[in-house]
Scaffold this active site. Structure first.
Site, PDB file in Angstrom:
ATOM      1  N   LYS A  22       0.581  -1.101  -0.118  1.00  0.00           N
ATOM      2  CA  LYS A  22       0.136   0.015   0.046  1.00  0.00           C
ATOM      3  C   LYS A  22       0.727   1.200   0.014  1.00  0.00           C
ATOM      4  CE  LYS A  22      -1.709   1.540   4.069  1.00  0.00           C
ATOM      5  NZ  LYS A  22      -1.249   2.882   4.476  1.00  0.00           N
ATOM      6  N   ASN A  23       1.995   1.022   0.884  1.00  0.00           N
ATOM      7  CA  ASN A  23       2.621   2.576   0.966  1.00  0.00           C
ATOM      8  C   ASN A  23       3.374   2.685  -0.225  1.00  0.00           C
ATOM      9  OD1 ASN A  23       1.499   2.989   3.275  1.00  0.00           O
ATOM     10  ND2 ASN A  23       3.085   2.396   4.566  1.00  0.00           N
ATOM     11  N   ARG A  93      -4.344  11.227   4.760  1.00  0.00           N
ATOM     12  CA  ARG A  93      -3.256  11.775   4.743  1.00  0.00           C
ATOM     13  C   ARG A  93      -2.326  11.944   3.471  1.00  0.00           C
ATOM     14  NH1 ARG A  93       0.276  14.782   8.191  1.00  0.00           N
ATOM     15  NH2 ARG A  93       2.264  14.252   7.412  1.00  0.00           N
ATOM     16  N   CYS A 117      -3.892  12.890  13.070  1.00  0.00           N
ATOM     17  CA  CYS A 117      -4.656  11.712  12.992  1.00  0.00           C
ATOM     18  C   CYS A 117      -4.637  10.934  14.329  1.00  0.00           C
ATOM     19  CB  CYS A 117      -4.231  10.681  11.652  1.00  0.00           C
ATOM     20  SG  CYS A 117      -2.467  10.152  11.922  1.00  0.00           S
ATOM     21  N   ARG A 122       1.230  14.769  12.996  1.00  0.00           N
ATOM     22  CA  ARG A 122       1.663  14.744  11.667  1.00  0.00           C
ATOM     23  C   ARG A 122       1.506  15.909  10.897  1.00  0.00           C
ATOM     24  NH1 ARG A 122      -0.654   8.715   9.831  1.00  0.00           N
ATOM     25  NH2 ARG A 122       1.243   8.595   8.647  1.00  0.00           N
ATOM     26  N   PRO A 123       2.744  16.772  11.100  1.00  0.00           N
ATOM     27  CA  PRO A 123       2.731  18.017  10.596  1.00  0.00           C
ATOM     28  C   PRO A 123       3.347  17.863   9.233  1.00  0.00           C
ATOM     29  CG  PRO A 123       4.567  17.914  12.204  1.00  0.00           C
ATOM     30  CD  PRO A 123       3.486  16.702  12.446  1.00  0.00           C
ATOM     31  N   ILE A 124       3.381  19.049   8.226  1.00  0.00           N
ATOM     32  CA  ILE A 124       3.752  19.042   7.151  1.00  0.00           C
ATOM     33  C   ILE A 124       4.956  19.990   6.740  1.00  0.00           C
ATOM     34  CG2 ILE A 124       1.777  17.864   5.868  1.00  0.00           C
ATOM     35  CD1 ILE A 124       1.139  21.099   5.367  1.00  0.00           C
ATOM     36  N   ASP A 125       5.569  20.384   7.860  1.00  0.00           N
ATOM     37  CA  ASP A 125       6.427  21.522   7.699  1.00  0.00           C
ATOM     38  C   ASP A 125       7.758  21.210   6.931  1.00  0.00           C
ATOM     39  OD1 ASP A 125       7.051  19.588   9.950  1.00  0.00           O
ATOM     40  OD2 ASP A 125       8.492  20.905  10.515  1.00  0.00           O
ATOM     41  N   LEU A 126       7.933  19.738   7.038  1.00  0.00           N
ATOM     42  CA  LEU A 126       9.362  19.448   6.179  1.00  0.00           C
ATOM     43  C   LEU A 126       8.838  19.310   4.655  1.00  0.00           C
ATOM     44  CD1 LEU A 126      10.625  16.644   8.514  1.00  0.00           C
ATOM     45  CD2 LEU A 126      11.596  18.672   8.015  1.00  0.00           C
ATOM     46  N   ASP A 306       5.142   0.731  12.015  1.00  0.00           N
ATOM     47  CA  ASP A 306       4.108   0.032  11.471  1.00  0.00           C
ATOM     48  C   ASP A 306       3.952  -1.357  11.966  1.00  0.00           C
ATOM     49  OD1 ASP A 306       3.282   2.356  10.382  1.00  0.00           O
ATOM     50  OD2 ASP A 306       3.607   1.737   8.282  1.00  0.00           O
ATOM     51  N   ARG A 398      -8.136  -0.258   5.387  1.00  0.00           N
ATOM     52  CA  ARG A 398      -7.553   0.562   4.899  1.00  0.00           C
ATOM     53  C   ARG A 398      -6.291   0.088   4.279  1.00  0.00           C
ATOM     54  NH1 ARG A 398      -5.608   4.375   8.453  1.00  0.00           N
ATOM     55  NH2 ARG A 398      -4.241   4.741   6.646  1.00  0.00           N
TER      56      ARG A 398
HETATM   57  C1  UD1 Z   1       4.494   6.937   6.301  1.00  0.00           C
HETATM   58  C2  UD1 Z   1       3.623   5.582   5.983  1.00  0.00           C
HETATM   59  C3  UD1 Z   1       3.269   5.303   7.339  1.00  0.00           C
HETATM   60  C4  UD1 Z   1       4.615   5.188   8.528  1.00  0.00           C
HETATM   61  C5  UD1 Z   1       5.357   6.213   8.345  1.00  0.00           C
HETATM   62  C6  UD1 Z   1       6.536   5.979   9.404  1.00  0.00           C
HETATM   63  C7  UD1 Z   1       2.897   6.001   3.905  1.00  0.00           C
HETATM   64  C8  UD1 Z   1       1.432   6.258   3.325  1.00  0.00           C
HETATM   65  N1  UD1 Z   1       2.555   5.965   5.326  1.00  0.00           N
HETATM   66  O1  UD1 Z   1       3.603   7.714   6.827  1.00  0.00           O
HETATM   67  O2  UD1 Z   1       2.497   3.883   7.414  1.00  0.00           O
HETATM   68  O3  UD1 Z   1       3.895   4.660   9.581  1.00  0.00           O
HETATM   69  O4  UD1 Z   1       5.685   6.513   7.179  1.00  0.00           O
HETATM   70  O5  UD1 Z   1       7.243   5.115   8.797  1.00  0.00           O
HETATM   71  O6  UD1 Z   1       3.752   5.813   3.318  1.00  0.00           O
HETATM   72  N2  UD1 Z   1       7.049  14.743  10.553  1.00  0.00           N
HETATM   73  C9  UD1 Z   1       7.273  16.058  10.720  1.00  0.00           C
HETATM   74  N3  UD1 Z   1       7.159  17.088   9.692  1.00  0.00           N
HETATM   75  C10 UD1 Z   1       6.702  16.674   8.364  1.00  0.00           C
HETATM   76  C11 UD1 Z   1       6.637  15.426   8.047  1.00  0.00           C
HETATM   77  C12 UD1 Z   1       6.443  14.290   9.064  1.00  0.00           C
HETATM   78  O7  UD1 Z   1       7.519  16.265  12.084  1.00  0.00           O
HETATM   79  O8  UD1 Z   1       6.673  17.468   7.647  1.00  0.00           O
HETATM   80  C13 UD1 Z   1       7.001  13.722  11.586  1.00  0.00           C
HETATM   81  C14 UD1 Z   1       5.641  13.043  11.793  1.00  0.00           C
HETATM   82  O9  UD1 Z   1       5.007  13.998  12.465  1.00  0.00           O
HETATM   83  C15 UD1 Z   1       6.010  11.783  12.385  1.00  0.00           C
HETATM   84  C16 UD1 Z   1       7.302  11.389  11.843  1.00  0.00           C
HETATM   85  O10 UD1 Z   1       7.751  12.718  11.262  1.00  0.00           O
HETATM   86  O11 UD1 Z   1       6.324  11.763  13.924  1.00  0.00           O
HETATM   87  C17 UD1 Z   1       7.128  10.329  10.627  1.00  0.00           C
HETATM   88  O12 UD1 Z   1       6.412  10.817   9.729  1.00  0.00           O
HETATM   89  P1  UD1 Z   1       6.430  10.482   8.140  1.00  0.00           P
HETATM   90  O13 UD1 Z   1       7.770   9.549   8.073  1.00  0.00           O
HETATM   91  O14 UD1 Z   1       6.369  11.543   7.346  1.00  0.00           O
HETATM   92  O15 UD1 Z   1       5.375   9.455   8.021  1.00  0.00           O
HETATM   93  P2  UD1 Z   1       4.486   9.445   6.661  1.00  0.00           P
HETATM   94  O16 UD1 Z   1       5.006   9.671   5.481  1.00  0.00           O
HETATM   95  O17 UD1 Z   1       3.186  10.284   7.083  1.00  0.00           O
END
Ligand code: UD1
Length: 419
Positions: A22-23, A93, A117, A122-126, A306, A398
């Site tokens: 899925k991922n 997301r 969630c 789960r921010p998007i700053d990066l 996961d 899902r």
């Molecule tokens: C993906 C996977 C999810 C898995 C996760 C970690 C998909 C669809 N989902 O989720 O199954 O559990 O990787 O292996 O592939 N973060 C920030 N800022 C950002 C982005 C992330 O602080 O801009 C933080 C998040 O809050 C979290 C951590 O980084 O605490 C990991 O998140 P991330 O690796 O981005 O996970 P996803 O891509 O959402």
């Protein structure tokens, strides 16, 4: 309301076929936005998340057709960039991944901010930091984020944390950008390698995906291809834990040893034996007495977050004390309360869970509080005395294809009811 019922006590035997990841499939579908030519994604798992994403692309005027066996034919040539369906975007997301390719192909994208969630904020700053460094102007207001750029320009981007989603989004944005982009401290998950492999097969120029420093030479256009993504390492890992928790021996078809190394090594430490039977086939022997282990979740190649709830289910019935530290998500212990309802002895202290193995669990009504927590409930139900009734199973749907059928094929007494 649908529920999954598990009658505990059966041993497992035989073979199970794992679906594709899925991922991987989610970012790969999104990446097709970069390419107006025909693309076929082979054997896509038709999960709820995949359906939501294909509905979103359809709502943007893309053509997506299931041409049999999950082979999805995608054509994004008439994509209408304005018409983004916010309701579908908020449902999942991962749909925020749409921003990178949209910005790269059209120089503009406006979508609603993804919410938090239940496993964390789960921010998007990066993601946004990466787009800005590629030359995009970003505005966030009224719950929307809008990015604009005439043509993105390659740059050097250091991620403070190796976020999977941010790496994928920036990688996709850089594919059609002018010049060279370097992503440092990039996520190394196998799904990142898979996305880059898909993009390279279409003519992108990406090096280093899967090793932390990714270099992308921008190209002007991509060609149409047919692509088969990698197997789902989390589904395979879930079946490995199923063999361990039920003291059984099973064969898993579609298990890549390298991708599963962190899970396999931890299970070996518990006393589980593995036999590699050929490319992507692994026999798991969980019949020996298990020992407690300590786990710290980390970005790949560390232990995957996961797989944390599933391992906690196993350690709940493994004699002795185990400690699990969750470092990736701040709120990924909701399954603890459900396991405790079944008789587990677990205490939480911040991001650490201390598990004292008990002799047995007892079946009761539990909730799938998120996707992998739901898998942990099924695993616990397989060994619990009596009947476990799992509600909120839309979370499980899902991420797992035909999960009850697959477990029934292994001899488990598990079924779905609507009540
Ligand atoms: C993906 C996977 C999810 C898995 C996760 C970690 C998909 C669809 N989902 O989720 O199954 O559990 O990787 O292996 O592939 N973060 C920030 N800022 C950002 C982005 C992330 O602080 O801009 C933080 C998040 O809050 C979290 C951590 O980084 O605490 C990991 O998140 P991330 O690796 O981005 O996970 P996803 O891509 O959402």
């Amino acid at each position: 309301m649908e529920k999954i019922i598990v009658e505990g006590g059966n041993k497992l035997k035989g073979e199970v076929n794992v679906s594709l990841a899925k991922n991987s499939v989610l970012p790969i579908i999104v990446a097709s936005i970069l390419n107006p030519n025909n693309i076929v994604i082979e054997n896509a798992p038709m999960l709820e998340d995949v359906i939501v994403l294909t509905d979103l692309l359809k709502s943007m005027n893309c053509k997506i057709e299931n041409i049999g066996e999950g082979n999805l034919e995608i054509n994004t040539s008439s994509l209408n960039e304005i018409n983004l369906n916010s309701e579908l975007i908020r449902k999942m997301r991962a749909s925020f991944l749409i921003m990178g390719p949209m910005l790269s192909r059209f120089g503009r994208c406006r979508i609603s901010m993804p919410g938090g969630c239940n496993i964390g904020s789960r921010p998007i700053d990066l993601h946004l930091k990466g787009f800005k460094l590629l030359g995009a102007e970003i505005e966030t207001e009224h719950g929307y984020v809008e990015a604009k750029a005439k043509r993105l320009k390659g740059n050097r981007i250091y991620l403070d944390f190796p976020s999977v989603g941010a790496t994928e989004n920036i990688l996709m944005a850089a594919v059609l950008a002018e010049g060279t982009t370097i992503i440092e401290n990039a996520a190394e998950e196998p799904e990142i390698w898979d996305l880059a492999n898909f993009l390279n097969s279409m003519g992108a120029k990406i090096q280093g995906a899967g090793v932390g420093k990714i270099t992308i030479e921008g190209v002007d256009s991509l060609k149409g291809i047919s692509y088969k993504p990698i197997y789902d390492r989390v589904e395979a890992g879930t079946f490995m834990v199923a063999a361990a928790i039920t003291n059984s021996k099973i064969t898993i078809n579609g298990a890549n040893e390298e991708h599963l190394r962190p899970t396999i090594e931890k299970l070996k430490e518990c006393g589980v034996k593995f036999e590699i039977r050929g490319k992507d086939i692994i026999t798991v022997d969980g019949t020996k007495l298990k020992s407690p282990v300590d786990i710290k979740t980390l970005p790949y190649p560390g232990f995957p977050t996961d797989m944390q709830p599933q391992m906690m289910a196993l350690l709940s019935v493994t004699k002795g004390s185990s400690i699990i530290t969750e470092t990736v998500f701040e709120n990924r212990f909701m399954h603890v309360a459900e396991l405790v309802r079944m008789g587990a002895n677990i205490k939480i202290d911040g991001r650490t869970a201390i598990i004292e193995g008990v002799n047995s669990l007892t079946g009761c009504d539990v909730k799938a509080t998120d996707l992998r927590a739901g898998a942990a409930m099924i695993l616990s139900g397989l060994v619990a005395q009596g009947r476990t009734e799992i509600s909120d199973i839309y979370h499980i749907d899902r991420g797992y294809v035909n999960i009850e059928e697959k477990f029934r094929g292994l001899g488990a007494n598990i079924y779905r009811v609507d009540k």
